[in-house]
Design a protein around this motif. Structure first.
Motif, PDB file in Angstrom:
ATOM      1  N   ILE B 110       0.753 -27.541  21.321  1.00  0.00           N
ATOM      2  CA  ILE B 110       1.189 -27.184  22.928  1.00  0.00           C
ATOM      3  C   ILE B 110      -0.311 -27.615  23.276  1.00  0.00           C
ATOM      4  O   ILE B 110      -0.436 -28.698  24.424  1.00  0.00           O
ATOM      5  CB  ILE B 110       0.018 -25.691  22.233  1.00  0.00           C
ATOM      6  CG1 ILE B 110       1.232 -25.271  21.953  1.00  0.00           C
ATOM      7  CG2 ILE B 110      -0.611 -24.817  23.948  1.00  0.00           C
ATOM      8  CD1 ILE B 110       0.359 -23.567  21.468  1.00  0.00           C
ATOM      9  N   LEU B 113       1.456 -30.511  25.038  1.00  0.00           N
ATOM     10  CA  LEU B 113       2.103 -30.569  26.239  1.00  0.00           C
ATOM     11  C   LEU B 113       0.980 -30.288  27.188  1.00  0.00           C
ATOM     12  O   LEU B 113       1.707 -30.543  28.164  1.00  0.00           O
ATOM     13  CB  LEU B 113       3.060 -28.979  25.632  1.00  0.00           C
ATOM     14  CG  LEU B 113       4.210 -29.375  25.520  1.00  0.00           C
ATOM     15  CD1 LEU B 113       4.292 -27.915  24.526  1.00  0.00           C
ATOM     16  CD2 LEU B 113       5.234 -29.826  26.467  1.00  0.00           C
ATOM     17  N   ARG B 114      -0.166 -29.805  27.175  1.00  0.00           N
ATOM     18  CA  ARG B 114      -1.389 -29.460  28.614  1.00  0.00           C
ATOM     19  C   ARG B 114      -1.168 -31.321  28.774  1.00  0.00           C
ATOM     20  O   ARG B 114      -1.409 -31.099  29.945  1.00  0.00           O
ATOM     21  CB  ARG B 114      -1.995 -28.863  27.616  1.00  0.00           C
ATOM     22  CG  ARG B 114      -3.088 -27.702  27.792  1.00  0.00           C
ATOM     23  CD  ARG B 114      -3.969 -27.258  27.908  1.00  0.00           C
ATOM     24  NE  ARG B 114      -3.711 -26.159  28.432  1.00  0.00           N
ATOM     25  CZ  ARG B 114      -3.869 -24.773  27.552  1.00  0.00           C
ATOM     26  NH1 ARG B 114      -4.180 -25.203  25.369  1.00  0.00           N
ATOM     27  NH2 ARG B 114      -4.002 -23.463  27.446  1.00  0.00           N
ATOM     28  N   CYS B 125       9.023 -28.332  29.855  1.00  0.00           N
ATOM     29  CA  CYS B 125       9.164 -28.512  28.240  1.00  0.00           C
ATOM     30  C   CYS B 125      10.718 -27.076  27.000  1.00  0.00           C
ATOM     31  O   CYS B 125      10.207 -26.417  28.680  1.00  0.00           O
ATOM     32  CB  CYS B 125       8.026 -28.686  27.288  1.00  0.00           C
ATOM     33  SG  CYS B 125       7.217 -26.766  27.245  1.00  0.00           S
ATOM     34  N   LEU B 127      11.281 -25.799  23.925  1.00  0.00           N
ATOM     35  CA  LEU B 127      11.113 -25.055  22.117  1.00  0.00           C
ATOM     36  C   LEU B 127      11.676 -25.429  21.403  1.00  0.00           C
ATOM     37  O   LEU B 127      12.570 -24.805  21.531  1.00  0.00           O
ATOM     38  CB  LEU B 127       9.451 -24.430  22.261  1.00  0.00           C
ATOM     39  CG  LEU B 127       8.965 -23.800  22.777  1.00  0.00           C
ATOM     40  CD1 LEU B 127       7.978 -22.513  23.237  1.00  0.00           C
ATOM     41  CD2 LEU B 127       7.532 -25.123  22.770  1.00  0.00           C
ATOM     42  N   ARG B 136       3.841 -20.095  20.178  1.00  0.00           N
ATOM     43  CA  ARG B 136       4.244 -20.697  21.430  1.00  0.00           C
ATOM     44  C   ARG B 136       4.049 -19.919  22.550  1.00  0.00           C
ATOM     45  O   ARG B 136       4.467 -20.741  23.322  1.00  0.00           O
ATOM     46  CB  ARG B 136       5.293 -21.799  21.012  1.00  0.00           C
ATOM     47  CG  ARG B 136       3.893 -22.983  20.175  1.00  0.00           C
ATOM     48  CD  ARG B 136       5.047 -24.273  19.356  1.00  0.00           C
ATOM     49  NE  ARG B 136       6.252 -23.184  18.840  1.00  0.00           N
ATOM     50  CZ  ARG B 136       7.918 -23.984  19.021  1.00  0.00           C
ATOM     51  NH1 ARG B 136       7.486 -25.779  19.155  1.00  0.00           N
ATOM     52  NH2 ARG B 136       8.440 -23.392  17.901  1.00  0.00           N
ATOM     53  N   GLU B 139       0.903 -18.666  24.986  1.00  0.00           N
ATOM     54  CA  GLU B 139       0.225 -19.549  25.059  1.00  0.00           C
ATOM     55  C   GLU B 139       1.040 -20.049  25.938  1.00  0.00           C
ATOM     56  O   GLU B 139      -0.036 -20.998  27.504  1.00  0.00           O
ATOM     57  CB  GLU B 139       0.046 -20.949  23.909  1.00  0.00           C
ATOM     58  CG  GLU B 139      -0.900 -19.796  22.848  1.00  0.00           C
ATOM     59  CD  GLU B 139      -2.395 -20.617  22.108  1.00  0.00           C
ATOM     60  OE1 GLU B 139      -3.231 -21.456  22.749  1.00  0.00           O
ATOM     61  OE2 GLU B 139      -2.564 -20.783  21.418  1.00  0.00           O
ATOM     62  N   LEU B 140       1.923 -20.721  25.738  1.00  0.00           N
ATOM     63  CA  LEU B 140       2.467 -21.609  26.919  1.00  0.00           C
ATOM     64  C   LEU B 140       2.653 -20.970  28.302  1.00  0.00           C
ATOM     65  O   LEU B 140       1.897 -21.415  29.196  1.00  0.00           O
ATOM     66  CB  LEU B 140       3.241 -22.541  26.892  1.00  0.00           C
ATOM     67  CG  LEU B 140       3.489 -23.263  25.900  1.00  0.00           C
ATOM     68  CD1 LEU B 140       5.325 -24.051  25.747  1.00  0.00           C
ATOM     69  CD2 LEU B 140       2.422 -24.330  25.565  1.00  0.00           C
ATOM     70  N   ALA B 143      -0.568 -20.969  29.755  1.00  0.00           N
ATOM     71  CA  ALA B 143      -1.131 -21.821  30.779  1.00  0.00           C
ATOM     72  C   ALA B 143      -0.423 -22.159  31.932  1.00  0.00           C
ATOM     73  O   ALA B 143      -0.527 -23.215  32.552  1.00  0.00           O
ATOM     74  CB  ALA B 143      -0.931 -22.952  29.465  1.00  0.00           C
ATOM     75  N   ILE B 145       2.850 -22.933  31.724  1.00  0.00           N
ATOM     76  CA  ILE B 145       3.854 -24.181  31.383  1.00  0.00           C
ATOM     77  C   ILE B 145       5.584 -23.660  31.543  1.00  0.00           C
ATOM     78  O   ILE B 145       5.541 -22.476  31.329  1.00  0.00           O
ATOM     79  CB  ILE B 145       3.286 -24.832  30.559  1.00  0.00           C
ATOM     80  CG1 ILE B 145       1.963 -25.610  30.580  1.00  0.00           C
ATOM     81  CG2 ILE B 145       4.321 -26.521  30.299  1.00  0.00           C
ATOM     82  CD1 ILE B 145       1.912 -26.504  29.476  1.00  0.00           C
ATOM     83  N   PHE B 147       9.023 -23.072  30.397  1.00  0.00           N
ATOM     84  CA  PHE B 147       9.172 -24.080  29.408  1.00  0.00           C
ATOM     85  C   PHE B 147      10.721 -22.968  28.666  1.00  0.00           C
ATOM     86  O   PHE B 147      10.857 -21.990  29.212  1.00  0.00           O
ATOM     87  CB  PHE B 147       8.491 -23.620  27.922  1.00  0.00           C
ATOM     88  CG  PHE B 147       8.766 -22.408  27.124  1.00  0.00           C
ATOM     89  CD1 PHE B 147       7.326 -21.762  27.719  1.00  0.00           C
ATOM     90  CD2 PHE B 147       8.762 -21.780  26.766  1.00  0.00           C
ATOM     91  CE1 PHE B 147       6.625 -20.185  28.144  1.00  0.00           C
ATOM     92  CE2 PHE B 147       9.094 -20.649  25.786  1.00  0.00           C
ATOM     93  CZ  PHE B 147       7.711 -19.272  26.424  1.00  0.00           C
ATOM     94  N   HIS B 162       9.949 -14.466  28.746  1.00  0.00           N
ATOM     95  CA  HIS B 162      10.806 -16.279  28.869  1.00  0.00           C
ATOM     96  C   HIS B 162      12.394 -16.467  28.689  1.00  0.00           C
ATOM     97  O   HIS B 162      13.186 -15.767  28.159  1.00  0.00           O
ATOM     98  CB  HIS B 162      10.159 -16.928  27.910  1.00  0.00           C
ATOM     99  CG  HIS B 162      10.407 -17.013  26.359  1.00  0.00           C
ATOM    100  ND1 HIS B 162       9.627 -15.260  25.834  1.00  0.00           N
ATOM    101  CD2 HIS B 162      10.812 -18.011  25.694  1.00  0.00           C
ATOM    102  CE1 HIS B 162       9.884 -16.250  24.730  1.00  0.00           C
ATOM    103  NE2 HIS B 162      10.921 -17.203  24.422  1.00  0.00           N
TER     104      HIS B 162
END
Lengths: 372, 372
Positions: B110, B113-114, B125, B127, B136, B139-140, B143, B145, B147, B162
């Motif tokens: 993570i 990636l940040r 990104c 995973l 993950r 969190e992503l 954030a 992000i 994915f 997701h």
DNA sequence: ACTAGCGTTTTGATCGTTCCAATTGAACGT
DNA sequence: ACGTTCAATTGGAACGATCAAAACGCTAGT
């Protein structure tokens, strides 16, 4: 709340952006007191310079490109996988990124690289699977593209001027053959790929060298069988070589060795000892307990990336990176390491230490280069 | 003689840089005659916009990041290799690059990636190897992000929002078991990994389903042996299951199957037919002629990258990409395909077509998405 | 004739950094 | 007191593209 930039940081601190920049890129130009103040602010805010902006300005993106081949047979695949992994690690440790691309053939690869240079400002690239008469080194050289090759310039080892690293397959099979002879075997056979220049010939040569030298055999071809790669083919070849009186085998590949392994195990007269040594130390070899010759791919990766990046950043004159048997202007032949398994349990463990090829430059030291 | 830029091209043509830019990004705004003149100049000069400058301005670099795992055992490695290769291909076809990075653990991933987002403006990104309770995705997501995950959100398949794709291992072992039963075997055993949630449990389940359903067995555990992965372990397990009266085997991995294969071959009473089916269709399985279940990793890669990029470029509403059995909000379970080898030579070839799991959404169609 | 509207093209500002030349201020020698 | 030297800091310009808005030429409407 958005990401800090040079300007935002500078404004906040009451200094100019260039001062902040200098703290990072040329600290000696900044008065210690200021430097510290800025440094603290940098850490506090979590500021990280934009790689993109840097790339635009510097025309260098701290990136290395590498072509990804189709997962051919998985044998080569496993080796390439290890290589790639280490490339990424080493590049990362030197502040670089790795981008992948695909290409239908060598021609397309060069085109793709041109594009990556122009559009993405990549710094350098890595070639793999070099062949005799490979057009890529010359073309890339002419185009002024920095590159390193995993694989020697076959036939031009002494004249080629580019950076390359390769595994000394011949030394590997030589060590393997010697090991078997040391253990008392006197009729060591070899299973090789069909005739042709390159890797196969190189590996075969090592065996032939020793068989001639140590066993005084004039025509080693008696104990040689060639075939396309494959487990089944390995079994067939092994059967044939046993018929011809061989008592031990060195193989060009783990596929061959796996097949041979199988045949030997079926023979109670062989006493459960399996004097077979493969090449590449693939996962399968590890899994079934087959002895094999490990390519120091990690060492090759480390070496190549280190040199490439050092060159790109102008960090030349760095001697902290050990080189192995330098050949030609910038070529490196790395010694593979014999990985003993099935045989290791057998009576003569003292021989294990002798199994390392001379020079003793295994992956060990190279794996952790002292130069960061 | 240096690389042309928007400005240099514009000056040469006597138009403004923006006009040239428009020809590429918004052709409808430019008068046809001008457009053609500019287009010709672009082709003649070989102009390609600088991806770096674009990234700086747009704050998007058309890049996807992916973590590279150590080449664990080479089994997972081979699958990941195929996946990665296809990811790169698909990304390329959509004008994106793929960068790799390493990470010690999920936490570090993570962080990495940040960093890639901040410094390199990557778009998204991928995973892989998701686990139950994987931190993950959350969190992503938090954030912000973008994915996609190769691997389902174990235990949260229906609630997770997701993008993910996974292989329906259960359907795979189900098909394998059915196939064996169809061929007349009545005591189909299973070699599985140690108990625990995730992939292993999923694959075991498929076998258990069918054994209960078709063979009317109440307690399938009778024909189940669990063990750590490995060829040798596979042999041991197979021996044990033969002892318990099993006449055919489905295995969680090709390693197991390889070991079992070996045991069966040594039994002349089994008539040379090898009713063993592995999982993952690794190179070894191919090499020794072992039947196995192929994961449609290419399909997963295509699907994930396609969706990710489409989302990033705002190309939503594109329905040309087929989806397989949508589950939850944006999850996709892909059906694996039975790859018959050792058994294929045997008498009942008509059964081969039935070997496909229902739904018949193998990698076939997905491999070549109609959309771009 | 004046303006509104449209299609086409241009100009200015910006993304975040580094390069380069210029500026400041203090210490120094004469 | 004055030019010289040097360390420390600063502002302008550039890298190559995109965004936003302004300007241009033309036709049409009133």
């Amino acid at each position: 709340m958005s990401r800090p930039t040079l300007v935002s940081l500078a404004r906040e601190l009451g200094v100019s952006r260039q001062t902040v920049s200098n703290v990072l890129n040329a600290p000696h130009l900044v008065r210690p007191s200021t430097r510290q103040r800025v440094q603290e602010a940098i850490e506090r805010s979590g500021y990280r310079p934009s790689a993109v902006a840097q790339a635009l300005r510097r025309k260098k993106s701290s990136t290395i490109a590498m072509r990804m081949y189709p997962t051919s047979d998985g044998i080569n695949g496993a080796v390439m996988d290890r290589f790639l992994h280490r490339v990424v690690e080493q590049a990362e440790s030197m502040g670089h990124r790795v981008v992948l691309f695909t290409a239908a053939d060598d021609r397309a690869e060069i085109g793709a690289l041109r594009d990556l240079i122009d559009r993405d400002s990549i710094d350098a690239c890595l070639l793999t699977s070099t062949t005799a008469g490979d057009p890529r080194p010359a073309e890339l050289g002419a185009a002024g593209i920095a590159f390193g090759a995993f694989g020697r310039p076959w036939g031009e080892e002494d004249t080629a001027s580019h950076l390359w690293a390769d595994v000394d397959g011949r030394a590997g099979t030589r060590a393997a053959t010697e090991h078997l002879i040391d253990r008392g075997y006197r009729r060591v056979g070899f299973i090789g790929w069909p005739d042709g220049p390159g890797v196969g010939q190189d590996r075969l040569q090592g065996w032939a060298d020793i068989v001639r030298e140590r066993l005084g055999v004039d025509d080693p071809d008696e104990w040689l069988v060639r075939s396309d790669d494959g487990i089944v083919q390995g079994s067939a070849a092994a059967t044939e070589l046993l018929r011809r009186g061989c008592d031990a085998l060195v193989c060009t590949s783990d596929s061959f060795a796996t097949g041979a392994f199988d045949v030997f195990r079926g023979r109670p007269d062989l006493d459960g000892v399996l004097p077979i040594i493969g090449f590449d130390d693939t996962p399968v070899a590890r899994a079934i307990g087959l002895s094999s010759i490990t390519q120091p791919v990690e060492a090759a990766a480390t070496l190549l990336v280190h040199r490439l990046v050092a060159r790109a950043t102008g960090d030349d004159g760095d001697t902290s990176m050990p080189t192995c048997r330098p050949v030609g202007s910038d070529g490196h032949l790395l010694a593979p390491v014999l990985q003993l398994r099935a045989l290791a349990a057998a009576p003569a463990p003292a021989l294990l230490s002798r199994a390392r090829p001379d020079g003793d430059v295994g992956s060990g030291r190279l794996l952790e280069p002292t130069g960061g």
